[in-house]
Design a protein around this motif. Structure first.
Motif, PDB file in Angstrom:
ATOM      1  N   THR A   1     -21.998  15.304 -16.854  1.00  0.00           N
ATOM      2  CA  THR A   1     -23.305  14.663 -16.754  1.00  0.00           C
ATOM      3  C   THR A   1     -24.189  15.406 -15.759  1.00  0.00           C
ATOM      4  OG1 THR A   1     -22.333  12.502 -17.229  1.00  0.00           O
ATOM      5  CG2 THR A   1     -24.521  12.516 -16.240  1.00  0.00           C
ATOM      6  N   THR A   2     -25.403  15.718 -16.178  1.00  0.00           N
ATOM      7  CA  THR A   2     -26.398  16.299 -15.280  1.00  0.00           C
ATOM      8  C   THR A   2     -27.683  15.484 -15.411  1.00  0.00           C
ATOM      9  OG1 THR A   2     -26.961  17.897 -17.023  1.00  0.00           O
ATOM     10  CG2 THR A   2     -25.510  18.660 -15.263  1.00  0.00           C
ATOM     11  N   PRO A   3     -28.508  15.477 -14.378  1.00  0.00           N
ATOM     12  CA  PRO A   3     -29.758  14.704 -14.462  1.00  0.00           C
ATOM     13  C   PRO A   3     -30.765  15.357 -15.402  1.00  0.00           C
ATOM     14  CG  PRO A   3     -29.677  15.942 -12.417  1.00  0.00           C
ATOM     15  CD  PRO A   3     -28.326  16.101 -13.052  1.00  0.00           C
ATOM     16  N   LEU A   4     -31.615  14.538 -16.008  1.00  0.00           N
ATOM     17  CA  LEU A   4     -32.745  15.077 -16.756  1.00  0.00           C
ATOM     18  C   LEU A   4     -33.729  15.651 -15.754  1.00  0.00           C
ATOM     19  CD1 LEU A   4     -33.437  12.230 -19.375  1.00  0.00           C
ATOM     20  CD2 LEU A   4     -32.182  14.364 -19.736  1.00  0.00           C
ATOM     21  N   ILE A   5     -34.115  16.913 -15.950  1.00  0.00           N
ATOM     22  CA  ILE A   5     -35.050  17.523 -15.015  1.00  0.00           C
ATOM     23  C   ILE A   5     -36.480  17.537 -15.540  1.00  0.00           C
ATOM     24  CG2 ILE A   5     -33.274  18.912 -13.900  1.00  0.00           C
ATOM     25  CD1 ILE A   5     -34.383  21.308 -15.521  1.00  0.00           C
TER      26      ILE A   5
ATOM     27  N   LEU B   1     -35.851  13.831 -31.108  1.00  0.00           N
ATOM     28  CA  LEU B   1     -34.573  13.811 -31.818  1.00  0.00           C
ATOM     29  C   LEU B   1     -34.229  15.215 -32.309  1.00  0.00           C
ATOM     30  CD1 LEU B   1     -32.150  12.469 -33.179  1.00  0.00           C
ATOM     31  CD2 LEU B   1     -33.652  11.826 -35.094  1.00  0.00           C
ATOM     32  N   GLY B   2     -35.214  15.905 -32.874  1.00  0.00           N
ATOM     33  CA  GLY B   2     -34.978  17.254 -33.392  1.00  0.00           C
ATOM     34  C   GLY B   2     -34.493  18.209 -32.318  1.00  0.00           C
ATOM     35  N   ARG B   3     -35.129  18.174 -31.154  1.00  0.00           N
ATOM     36  CA  ARG B   3     -34.699  19.054 -30.067  1.00  0.00           C
ATOM     37  C   ARG B   3     -33.265  18.741 -29.642  1.00  0.00           C
ATOM     38  NH1 ARG B   3     -40.004  18.880 -26.064  1.00  0.00           N
ATOM     39  NH2 ARG B   3     -41.445  20.046 -27.418  1.00  0.00           N
ATOM     40  N   THR B   4     -32.909  17.470 -29.640  1.00  0.00           N
ATOM     41  CA  THR B   4     -31.547  17.083 -29.258  1.00  0.00           C
ATOM     42  C   THR B   4     -30.530  17.595 -30.279  1.00  0.00           C
ATOM     43  OG1 THR B   4     -32.412  15.098 -28.169  1.00  0.00           O
ATOM     44  CG2 THR B   4     -30.057  15.147 -28.648  1.00  0.00           C
ATOM     45  N   LEU B   5     -30.858  17.500 -31.565  1.00  0.00           N
ATOM     46  CA  LEU B   5     -29.967  18.018 -32.606  1.00  0.00           C
ATOM     47  C   LEU B   5     -29.770  19.522 -32.449  1.00  0.00           C
ATOM     48  CD1 LEU B   5     -31.322  16.086 -35.728  1.00  0.00           C
ATOM     49  CD2 LEU B   5     -29.296  15.526 -34.366  1.00  0.00           C
TER      50      LEU B   5
ATOM     51  N   GLU C   1     -35.098  22.497 -21.444  1.00  0.00           N
ATOM     52  CA  GLU C   1     -34.919  22.727 -20.015  1.00  0.00           C
ATOM     53  C   GLU C   1     -33.724  21.952 -19.487  1.00  0.00           C
ATOM     54  OE1 GLU C   1     -38.620  21.816 -18.095  1.00  0.00           O
ATOM     55  OE2 GLU C   1     -39.755  23.140 -19.417  1.00  0.00           O
ATOM     56  N   ASP C   2     -33.505  20.765 -20.023  1.00  0.00           N
ATOM     57  CA  ASP C   2     -32.356  19.964 -19.602  1.00  0.00           C
ATOM     58  C   ASP C   2     -31.045  20.606 -20.042  1.00  0.00           C
ATOM     59  OD1 ASP C   2     -33.938  17.814 -18.442  1.00  0.00           O
ATOM     60  OD2 ASP C   2     -34.484  17.316 -20.497  1.00  0.00           O
ATOM     61  N   LEU C   3     -31.033  21.209 -21.236  1.00  0.00           N
ATOM     62  CA  LEU C   3     -29.844  21.911 -21.709  1.00  0.00           C
ATOM     63  C   LEU C   3     -29.576  23.137 -20.843  1.00  0.00           C
ATOM     64  CD1 LEU C   3     -27.528  22.548 -23.659  1.00  0.00           C
ATOM     65  CD2 LEU C   3     -29.213  23.616 -25.183  1.00  0.00           C
ATOM     66  N   ALA C   4     -30.616  23.898 -20.523  1.00  0.00           N
ATOM     67  CA  ALA C   4     -30.448  25.090 -19.683  1.00  0.00           C
ATOM     68  C   ALA C   4     -29.886  24.705 -18.317  1.00  0.00           C
ATOM     69  CB  ALA C   4     -31.787  25.819 -19.531  1.00  0.00           C
ATOM     70  N   TYR C   5     -30.381  23.597 -17.761  1.00  0.00           N
ATOM     71  CA  TYR C   5     -29.889  23.135 -16.467  1.00  0.00           C
ATOM     72  C   TYR C   5     -28.418  22.737 -16.563  1.00  0.00           C
ATOM     73  CZ  TYR C   5     -29.663  20.589 -12.042  1.00  0.00           C
ATOM     74  OH  TYR C   5     -29.312  20.159 -10.788  1.00  0.00           O
ATOM     75  N   TYR C   6     -28.059  22.037 -17.645  1.00  0.00           N
ATOM     76  CA  TYR C   6     -26.659  21.655 -17.855  1.00  0.00           C
ATOM     77  C   TYR C   6     -25.764  22.892 -17.929  1.00  0.00           C
ATOM     78  CZ  TYR C   6     -22.480  20.866 -20.592  1.00  0.00           C
ATOM     79  OH  TYR C   6     -21.176  20.908 -21.041  1.00  0.00           O
ATOM     80  N   LEU C   7     -26.153  23.892 -18.719  1.00  0.00           N
ATOM     81  CA  LEU C   7     -25.333  25.091 -18.891  1.00  0.00           C
ATOM     82  C   LEU C   7     -25.163  25.840 -17.576  1.00  0.00           C
ATOM     83  CD1 LEU C   7     -26.851  26.345 -22.262  1.00  0.00           C
ATOM     84  CD2 LEU C   7     -24.509  25.511 -21.938  1.00  0.00           C
ATOM     85  N   THR C   8     -26.242  25.899 -16.800  1.00  0.00           N
ATOM     86  CA  THR C   8     -26.196  26.628 -15.537  1.00  0.00           C
ATOM     87  C   THR C   8     -25.392  25.880 -14.483  1.00  0.00           C
ATOM     88  OG1 THR C   8     -28.353  27.642 -16.019  1.00  0.00           O
ATOM     89  CG2 THR C   8     -27.608  27.691 -13.735  1.00  0.00           C
ATOM     90  N   GLU C   9     -25.594  24.569 -14.403  1.00  0.00           N
ATOM     91  CA  GLU C   9     -24.948  23.783 -13.352  1.00  0.00           C
ATOM     92  C   GLU C   9     -23.528  23.358 -13.718  1.00  0.00           C
ATOM     93  OE1 GLU C   9     -26.155  22.993 -10.231  1.00  0.00           O
ATOM     94  OE2 GLU C   9     -27.648  24.506 -10.787  1.00  0.00           O
TER      95      GLU C   9
END
Length: 290
Positions: free
Chosen positions: A130-134, A42-46, A140-148
């Motif tokens: 929407t991007t997949p969870l990697i 939860l903390g990482r998501t916030l 890492e999922d946030l970085a993928y979202y920002l890049t893609e």
């Protein structure tokens, strides 16, 4: 006080956000009474959402949904451009650690799923991506979202460190982004530095982790501090808002609550606050509908 510090390399080729979100995540843990792994997830998501919201202007709101199919279930967060964030996790009781080191595990228990962002500009036409969870590690999922999705090459590090009693000790992170016009050799140089930088957990454990993060990101390169602004856990729920939701119900439902339950009890998912509506409150709503 929690804060986000925005900076830019003097070359103009890179920008970085670094965050201290300790009180934000600590408040979330206290309100939701989460166990270790759930607290970190939860903390990482916030923190991720506070990074995204810091990119917005005006009265925009950003909703982040980390939708997994394993132990945590869904994690939902809403943040605004003022640095305020709220959120909850479906399963608050996940507590899984490595036996040898005691490291709190998150990624393996997120499962497959999606990282969903909804940006509401207040115009009635929110933008959803929407991007997949990697990996399920959120950063890492946030970085993928920002890049893609946003077409901005990014490196992200987020974490929440707990003490021996599994209470939040420190929470924070960083985002580094490549800006238009950056030459390839400069991008390569920063990529190598990020790959060699100490683990985010060790940087957060520093006495001044804001400075430690900035030093690790920029190394010997010059940079400028652009802005520093406060962050906080804040829920905008109220009895009045839930009253507006109740009044949309049919009169028969309101009458049933009044006669059979002698009132109504509504719990806010985002902050855990409970609001009580007495028989008189419900009678007033019934009369207002009439």
């Amino acid at each position: 006080m929690d804060k986000i510090v925005k900076s830019i390399a003097s070359s103009g080729y890179f920008r970085a956000f670094v965050l201290d979100c300790t009180e934000t995540v600590r408040t979330a843990q206290e309100k939701h009474q989460t166990q270790a792994s759930s607290t970190v997830a939860l903390g990482r998501t916030l923190i991720a959402n506070q990074i995204l919201a810091a990119n917005q202007k005006g009265d925009s709101k950003v909703t982040v949904k980390v939708i997994g199919d394993s132990s945590f279930g869904h994690i939902i967060s809403v943040a605004n451009s003022k640095g305020e964030v709220k959120g909850y996790i479906q399963n608050k009781g996940v507590d899984i650690k490595k036996t040898a080191t005691g490291e709190v595990l998150v990624g393996p228990f997120m499962g497959n799923g999606h990282f969903v962002t909804i940006v509401d500009y207040g115009t009635g036409n929110p933008y959803t991506s929407t991007t997949p969870l990697i990996s399920g590690e959120i950063g890492e999922d946030l970085a993928y979202y920002l890049t893609e999705s946003e077409q901005t090459p990014s490196a992200v590090g987020l974490n929440v460190l707990l003490d021996k009693e599994d209470k939040v000790q420190v929470a924070g992170g960083f985002m580094l982004q490549v800006l238009p016009g950056a030459p390839e050799h400069e991008i390569t140089r920063y990529e190598e530095r990020i790959q060699k930088m100490p683990a985010i957990s060790s940087l957060l454990a520093s006495e001044d982790h804001i400075s430690a993060l900035l030093d690790a990101i920029y190394g010997e390169d010059d940079y400028k501090l652009l802005d520093e602004s406060p962050l906080s856990f804040h829920c905008d729920c109220s009895k009045e808002r839930f009253e507006q939701a109740l009044i949309t119900l049919p009169k028969t439902d309101l009458s049933e609550m009044k006669e059979e339950d002698q009132g109504a009890e509504i719990n806010c998912q985002f902050c855990g606050t409970t609001y009580y509506f007495t028989e008189n409150d419900l009678e007033k709503l019934i009369n207002d509908k009439a």
